[in-house]
Enzyme design. Structure first.
Site, PDB file in Angstrom:
ATOM      1  N   SER A  23      58.711  68.408  32.200  1.00 49.93           N
ATOM      2  CA  SER A  23      58.593  69.106  33.482  1.00 49.93           C
ATOM      3  C   SER A  23      59.956  69.358  34.096  1.00 49.93           C
ATOM      4  O   SER A  23      60.236  70.445  34.622  1.00 49.93           O
ATOM      5  CB  SER A  23      57.724  68.291  34.450  1.00 49.93           C
ATOM      6  OG  SER A  23      56.417  68.122  33.945  1.00 49.93           O
ATOM      7  N   THR A 503      51.182  63.256  28.708  1.00 48.12           N
ATOM      8  CA  THR A 503      51.997  62.738  27.611  1.00 48.12           C
ATOM      9  C   THR A 503      51.495  61.398  27.077  1.00 48.12           C
ATOM     10  O   THR A 503      51.366  61.231  25.858  1.00 48.12           O
ATOM     11  CB  THR A 503      53.473  62.632  28.046  1.00 48.12           C
ATOM     12  OG1 THR A 503      53.953  63.941  28.391  1.00 48.12           O
ATOM     13  CG2 THR A 503      54.334  62.079  26.922  1.00 48.12           C
TER      14      THR A 503
END
Length: 592
Positions: A23, A503
């Site tokens: 991100s 994740t």
């Protein structure tokens, strides 16, 4: 984001799984492209979600992001690169050596070290060859090479002919051997990483003590290797908007305390603090908001989280685990997901049900072990596998055997190789085998478990050993019998621990695939630190709660045979009381 005031050409993002490095890399790429610059964003993460974050289907070559002029992105699959690399190394021996020997070689080239080297090979093609990225003003990588990889590649002796004959099962030098032809490009790449005028390394972490310790370790290791231009991003710092929400207040206090106690090694680095997002950073507009000074106070509408969509509590799972009455229970998962805490909680819960239980942990500070021992729980004993001690003993053994007959240069190279993560993995694996053997008449709970690769490596090494020497007397009995025990569902129960985030869930799914490849079927998944079972009213937490549900459903519907959930804890779970609380019902957690 201070590092964007005068950005270097190359920006490397590194950090443990789940801290948000993808991100942050995406947000950086968008911000630079918005300035009118041409930017290439590259991921070598096998579980990359660049496509999802950027809303564009990516390939292994630069793909234009239509909504951001000047931004291009690409996914490089290091596993495919590793497969190609492995075949280049093993292919010439097919039909020449026995099939068992070839199989052993293939497995030796299938582990994390080969993946590291193959990933670095892809880095080098972009960094070492200036023509490859000449159309771009900036190149951003959301995964950086480890200090171990860089250390191996900077060893002058690593390019000697010794590597060509070294195929030790614990070695990273075998995988490294095929890279000699590209030595010049690799040297240029390592030089570029150490040039502060060209490259910035961004360490991404979360406001948690364990994440800070890992970032400090990485920072120190890379600085030792000359990668000194570093910047720290503390991602996901929560600020409560609702003083009446006890969970929100506790969450902010925990983050504030962790930041205040940050290790000196990273506290001195230039720092960017990123507020906790209410949901995943998906889409270009959300990425543009990352790092803004003002946090908008939101009052959105939320759907009600249905109770029947939340998995059962850990206590019910422990009841099922107790039915067999003995055996090994393994808590497995990536760093930072809480597998040590889950293992300790299961051990305490089984002891409280009247069973004899031995808990073996690798908790570096032995904190969990100390708090349990102090409470003197009847039927529970606690031990610790010390990775440093086990590795030192195993290293000495290898030097006495494999090191015999080597010249000074060869011994120096072998000593360096034995400092790799692979060596610790094998050394701890042997201690793990001894611990598992204790599960024949009682429960053994371990927070240290071998990866699927290690299990297969052992399997192939044993097969090769039997084929070539026809002797097994050198293999410890505990290791000899470990594979059948791990593959016996009535003896071994594997708990995969994860967090309700993209994740960690995707990495846990990959771990499960590796275990199944090793013929080990996980017993259950444990989703740790979830907001879903809690009653919250803070709008930021409500948004997070909604966001978690898609990953909880992914686990329950796609990956797990059975699932347990552990709510986020206002107080860190330590000691008998704290660990017992984890195995209480979700309803009790909400009430508290």
């Amino acid at each position: 984001m201070q590092f964007l005031d005068v950005p270097t050409r190359n920006l490397f993002f590194t950090g443990k799984g789940g801290v948000g490095k993808t991100s942050m890399a995406c947000a950086t790429a968008v911000k630079l492209a918005d300035r009118g610059l041409r930017v290439l964003l590259v991921s070598t993460d096998p579980a990359s979600n660049l496509d999802e974050v950027l809303g564009t289907q990516l390939e292994n070559s630069p793909t234009a992001i239509e909504s951001v002029p000047g931004l291009f992105a690409m996914n490089i699959d290091p596993e495919e690169a590793a497969r190609e690399y492995r075949e280049r190394m093993v292919g010439p021996y097919r039909g020449v050596l026995p099939d068992t020997a070839v199989a052993s070689m293939e497995e030796q080239f299938s582990g994390s070290c080969t993946l590291e080297i193959a990933a670095f090979d892809e880095f080098a093609k972009l960094l070492g060859d200036k023509d490859a990225t000449s159309p771009f003003d900036h190149v951003i990588f959301d995964t950086a090479p480890t200090g171990h990889t860089l250390r191996l590649l900077t060893l002058p002796s690593a390019w000697s002919g010794f590597m060509e004959t070294n195929t030790s099962g614990t070695s990273c030098l075998g995988p490294l051997a095929g890279l000699q032809a590209q030595q010049a490009i690799y040297k240029q790449t390592v030089d570029a990483l150490g040039d502060a005028a060209v490259t910035t390394l961004i360490l991404v972490t979360r406001p948690e003590p364990s994440a800070f310790r890992e970032a400090a370790r990485t920072s120190a290791e890379l600085q030792t290797l000359g990668v000194s231009n570093q910047h720290l991003i503390v991602n996901g710092v929560f600020t409560s908007q609702t003083p009446s929400d006890a969970v929100a207040v506790a969450m902010q206090e925990r983050a504030d305390s962790a930041v205040a106690a940050m290790p000196d090694a990273i506290n001195a680095l230039p720092r960017t603090t990123i507020p906790l997002a209410g949901a995943g950073l998906m889409g270009i507009e959300s990425l543009r908001q990352v790092g803004e000074l003002q946090v908008e106070k939101i009052e959105p509408q939320f759907d009600v989280v249905e109770a029947d969509s939340i998995p059962g509590e850990l206590g019910s799972l422990v009841d099922e685990l107790a039915e067999v009455g003995h055996g090994a229970i393994l808590a497995m998962g990536k760093g930072g997901v809480g597998k040590t805490t889950v293992a300790a909680s299961v051990a305490v819960a089984l002891a409280e049900r009247g069973f004899d239980v031995h808990l073996s942990t690798t908790d570096p500070a032995a904190h969990i072990a100390a708090t349990i021992t102090a409470d003197a729980i009847s039927g529970l004993t606690v031990g610790r596998i010390d990775p440093a001690k086990e590795t030192a003993e195993y290293t000495a053994e290898v030097m006495q055997t494999a090191g015999q007959g080597l010249d000074a240069e060869g011994k120096a190279l072998l000593e360096e190789d034995l400092r790799s993560p692979c060596t610790e993995e094998i050394a701890v694996f042997r201690a793990f085998a001894r611990a598992v053997a204790e599960g024949s008449n009682s429960f053994v709970v371990l927070d240290t478990a071998p990866t699927g690769h290690t299990v297969l490596l052992l399997d192939s090494a044993l097969a090769y050993h039997r084929e070539v020497s026809r002797q097994t007397n050198e293999i410890p009995e505990s290791v000899e019998n470990l594979l059948p025990r791990l593959r016996d569902p009535n003896f071994t129960r594997v708990l995969i621990v994860t967090l309700p985030e993209a994740t960690p869930v995707h990495e846990a799914a990959k771990l499960q695939d590796d275990l199944r490849r090793a013929q080990i079927e996980p017993f259950a998944w444990v989703i740790n630190q979830s907001l879903a079972p809690l009653t919250v009213c803070d709008p930021g937490l409500k948004s997070r709660q909604q966001h978690e549900m898609q990953f909880i459903r992914e686990v329950t519907e796609q990956h797990a045979v059975r699932t347990a959930i552990i709510p986020w804890q206002a107080e860190p779970p330590t000691g008998r009381e704290g660990l017992s609380r984890l195995a209480a019902t979700a309803a009790n957690m909400v009430a508290e």
